[in-house]
Design a protein around this motif. Structure first.
Motif, short mmCIF file in Angstrom:
data_model
loop_
_atom_site.label_atom_id
_atom_site.label_comp_id
_atom_site.label_asym_id
_atom_site.label_seq_id
_atom_site.Cartn_x
_atom_site.Cartn_y
_atom_site.Cartn_z
N ILE A 1 24.26 52.25 104.24
CA ILE A 1 23.01 52.97 104.01
C ILE A 1 21.94 51.96 103.63
O ILE A 1 22.06 51.28 102.61
N THR A 2 20.93 51.84 104.46
CA THR A 2 19.80 50.96 104.18
C THR A 2 18.63 51.82 103.74
O THR A 2 18.20 52.71 104.47
N ALA A 3 18.13 51.58 102.52
CA ALA A 3 17.10 52.45 101.98
C ALA A 3 16.12 51.65 101.13
O ALA A 3 16.47 50.62 100.56
N ALA A 4 14.89 52.15 101.07
CA ALA A 4 13.87 51.51 100.25
C ALA A 4 14.03 51.90 98.78
O ALA A 4 13.48 51.25 97.90
N SER A 5 14.75 52.99 98.51
CA SER A 5 15.01 53.42 97.13
C SER A 5 16.38 54.06 97.08
O SER A 5 16.87 54.58 98.09
N SER A 6 16.99 54.04 95.93
CA SER A 6 18.36 54.54 95.82
C SER A 6 18.38 56.01 95.42
O SER A 6 17.55 56.48 94.65
N ASN A 7 19.32 56.73 95.99
CA ASN A 7 19.60 58.10 95.59
C ASN A 7 21.12 58.26 95.68
O ASN A 7 21.68 58.39 96.77
N PRO A 8 21.81 58.24 94.53
CA PRO A 8 23.28 58.30 94.54
C PRO A 8 23.84 59.50 95.28
O PRO A 8 24.96 59.45 95.80
N LYS A 9 23.06 60.58 95.36
CA LYS A 9 23.54 61.79 96.04
C LYS A 9 23.77 61.54 97.53
O LYS A 9 24.49 62.30 98.19
N MET A 10 23.17 60.48 98.06
CA MET A 10 23.33 60.19 99.49
C MET A 10 24.80 59.96 99.83
O MET A 10 25.26 60.29 100.92
N PHE A 11 25.56 59.36 98.91
CA PHE A 11 26.95 59.04 99.19
C PHE A 11 27.86 60.27 99.18
O PHE A 11 29.00 60.20 99.60
N THR A 12 27.35 61.39 98.67
CA THR A 12 28.18 62.59 98.61
C THR A 12 28.10 63.41 99.89
O THR A 12 28.80 64.42 100.02
N LEU A 13 27.26 63.01 100.82
CA LEU A 13 27.07 63.79 102.05
C LEU A 13 28.19 63.51 103.05
O LEU A 13 28.79 62.43 103.05
N PRO A 14 28.48 64.46 103.93
CA PRO A 14 29.61 64.32 104.87
C PRO A 14 29.26 63.47 106.09
O PRO A 14 29.18 63.97 107.22
N TRP A 15 29.06 62.19 105.86
CA TRP A 15 28.66 61.30 106.95
C TRP A 15 29.72 61.21 108.04
O TRP A 15 29.41 60.76 109.16
N ASP B 1 14.92 45.78 120.11
CA ASP B 1 14.89 46.26 118.72
C ASP B 1 14.07 45.36 117.82
O ASP B 1 14.11 45.48 116.60
N ASP B 2 13.29 44.43 118.43
CA ASP B 2 12.40 43.55 117.67
C ASP B 2 13.15 42.71 116.65
O ASP B 2 12.57 42.22 115.69
N ASP B 3 14.48 42.56 116.85
CA ASP B 3 15.29 41.72 115.96
C ASP B 3 15.22 42.18 114.51
O ASP B 3 15.36 41.38 113.59
N TYR B 4 14.98 43.46 114.28
CA TYR B 4 14.96 43.94 112.90
C TYR B 4 16.37 43.95 112.33
O TYR B 4 17.29 44.50 112.94
N ASN B 5 16.53 43.33 111.19
CA ASN B 5 17.82 43.29 110.51
C ASN B 5 17.60 43.73 109.07
O ASN B 5 16.94 43.02 108.30
N PRO B 6 18.12 44.89 108.68
CA PRO B 6 17.89 45.37 107.31
C PRO B 6 18.41 44.41 106.25
O PRO B 6 17.92 44.39 105.13
N ASP B 7 19.40 43.58 106.61
CA ASP B 7 19.92 42.63 105.62
C ASP B 7 18.88 41.58 105.25
O ASP B 7 18.95 40.96 104.19
N ASP B 8 17.89 41.37 106.15
CA ASP B 8 16.85 40.39 105.88
C ASP B 8 15.60 41.01 105.28
O ASP B 8 14.60 40.32 105.08
N ASP B 9 15.63 42.30 105.04
CA ASP B 9 14.45 43.03 104.53
C ASP B 9 14.46 43.00 103.01
O ASP B 9 15.32 43.62 102.38
N PRO B 10 13.51 42.30 102.38
CA PRO B 10 13.52 42.19 100.91
C PRO B 10 13.23 43.50 100.21
O PRO B 10 13.54 43.65 99.03
N ASP B 11 12.61 44.47 100.92
CA ASP B 11 12.27 45.74 100.28
C ASP B 11 13.35 46.79 100.47
O ASP B 11 13.22 47.91 100.00
N ALA B 12 14.39 46.48 101.21
CA ALA B 12 15.41 47.48 101.51
C ALA B 12 16.65 47.25 100.64
O ALA B 12 17.08 46.13 100.42
N ALA B 13 17.18 48.35 100.16
CA ALA B 13 18.46 48.30 99.46
C ALA B 13 19.55 48.67 100.45
O ALA B 13 19.39 49.60 101.23
#
Length: 471
Positions: free
Chosen positions: A36-50, A455-467
């Motif tokens: 899960i790549t997100a700009a802010s954390s919400n622990p409830k996200m992990f409880t969803l049936p992914w 995909d413009d080479d976007y890699n969330p691992d390189d995004d300083p604002d993404a968790a």
């Protein structure tokens, strides 16, 4: 002009509909574990049936809100105290759209707010599932079909088109090429007697430094074509008033766009003794809801005239003023109406010489807040407080005109709640019918599109604002 002649045209625009599912030979590998790549954390996200396809998620998680027609499976999901829109889509597209939406948000453009992109999904048998793009549900907004499912004014189509024209101009000024402009890719908020439009789908979009005229015209022409088709579809379902000319409404978008673009970007020529016209130009832009932060001025070649062109233009002139005075963050036309009522309150209390900030504090306490507190609980998710206040003022005026004398605010509110507010409510049956129709538009990306996108080479691992969370 032929499509192939358009300068710097994004190749995805030539399809003008959507994007292909991710190529199985794409260079970046699919995560093997949930990510899960997100700009802010919400622990409830992990409880969803992914581990389940989005279309099969349990009903108790879903918010029964009207959805627009989409090529992908979309659901509104309760996540803690919030409602998120989930769109099931290929990983490559989801990551790219997430990044584009974040960049548009940083430019303070009217779009839905990106929350996260979820990749590495697998079912219980280990079979891969598509990624999910998560955005925050835009409270009080509706897709265009839901608006037409209600008893609206005859000019609703024209007002929606006007809102879309403003949105398109703002996006183009910022260098955003949309590539798939349509009513289906927009959410609408009531804004006093008008609407405000918000971009909700950026799959085919591209943010550039500056758009060419060819790119802008392509977006406009595509918008016109799509809108005419969407309105014809409404007409076939008897949701569009019979006197609405679909082609005329489509042409209206083109006219409104060019008129607004010209007003915002044209260069004026003034003589040395006509400098007052500069203020006139700025006032005209303010009346349209735009703030001019910077003007470009230079002398013409003949040395006798001055060329003036707005250089930095931002929307939200009235809304920023109201926010500064009251802390209320509302739409532009709502802000104008509230500011007008504030001015009327100031005059009626003989306080013209007093600081406006002080008067605004009293107006909030004595007029605005008591009124919006009267919104019945069951309607608080249906109508914005500022829109409620605006419509009560309108209703009060009609009551006073009919009675021949002024009507107390409390009486006007009660009458409005009884006679007008019920029109806002969509019953469950209507919502279910709209959503069933929305689901009918879902298609298989892989079967419909034959070229992968960059995909413009976007890699969330390189995004300083993404968790980024994995498990």
């Amino acid at each position: 002009m032929e499509l192939n002649d358009l300068p710097q045209m994004d190749p995805r625009a030539l399809k003008a509909t959507s994007v292909k599912a991710e190529d199985e030979h794409a260079s970046s590998a699919e995560p093997q574990a949930l990510k899960i790549t997100a700009a802010s954390s919400n622990p409830k996200m992990f409880t969803l049936p992914w581990h389940k396809p989005l279309a099969t998620w349990p009903e108790d998680l879903l918010a029964n809100l009207p959805r627009g027609i989409s090529r992908h499976v979309v659901r509104f999901v309760h996540v803690g105290d919030e409602v998120y829109a989930m769109k099931e889509i290929t990983r490559q597209v989801a990551e790219r759209e997430y990044e584009i939406l974040r960049r548009l948000q940083k430019l303070e453009l009217p779009t839905v707010t990106p929350i996260a992109v979820v990749t590495g999904r697998h079912d219980r048998n280990g079979e891969p599932l598509e990624a999910i793009l998560v955005t925050r549900h835009l409270k009080f907004s509706l897709p265009y079909r839901a608006l037409f499912a209600r008893n609206l004014q005859p000019d609703t189509a024209e007002r929606l088109i006007d809102a879309l024209a403003v949105l398109l101009v703002r996006l183009h000024l910022a260098g955003f090429y949309w590539g798939d402009v349509s009513l289906s890719n927009v959410l609408f908020l009531r804004d006093a007697d008008a609407f405000s439009a918000f971009l909700v789908d950026a799959e085919t979009g591209d943010l550039q430094v500056q758009l060419t005229d060819g790119q802008r015209e392509y977006d406009i022409d595509l918008a016109r074509t799509n809108i005419i088709g969407e309105l014809m579809d409404l007409a076939s379902g008897r949701l569009l008033p019979s006197d609405v000319d679909e082609i005329e409404v489509g042409n209206r978008l083109v006219d409104r766009y060019h008129s607004l673009w010209s007003t915002l970007t044209d260069t004026d020529k003034f003589g040395p003794d006509e400098m007052w016209k500069i203020e006139q130009r700025v006032n005209k832009l303010n009346d349209l809801g735009f703030d001019v932060d910077e003007l470009e001025m230079k002398t013409a070649e003949d040395g006798k005239r001055v060329l003036v062109r707005p250089r930095v233009v931002d929307a939200g002139y009235a809304s920023r003023k109201l926010l500064r005075l009251t802390g209320l963050d509302v739409q532009e036309n709502q802000a104008r109406r509230l500011l007008n009522d504030l001015d009327a309150y100031r005059a009626s209390t003989w306080r013209e010489g007093e600081e406006l900030e002080i008067v605004a504090t009293d107006w909030m306490r004595e007029v605005y807040e008591p009124t919006v507190r009267m919104i019945p609980r069951e309607y608080r998710s249906q109508i914005e407080p500022a829109q409620f206040f605006h419509e009560v003022l309108d209703h009060r005026w009609f009551l006073a005109e009919k009675a021949g004398h002024d009507v107390p605010m409390g009486e006007a509110v009660e009458s409005y709640i009884q006679s007008v507010l019920p029109n806002y409510k969509l019953d469950d049956k209507a919502v279910n019918e709209l959503n069933a129709e929305a689901d009918s538009g879902v298609v298989d990306d892989e079967a419909n599109y034959d070229k992968p996108i960059d995909d413009d080479d976007y890699n969330p691992d390189d995004d300083p604002d993404a968790a980024v969370w994995s498990h």
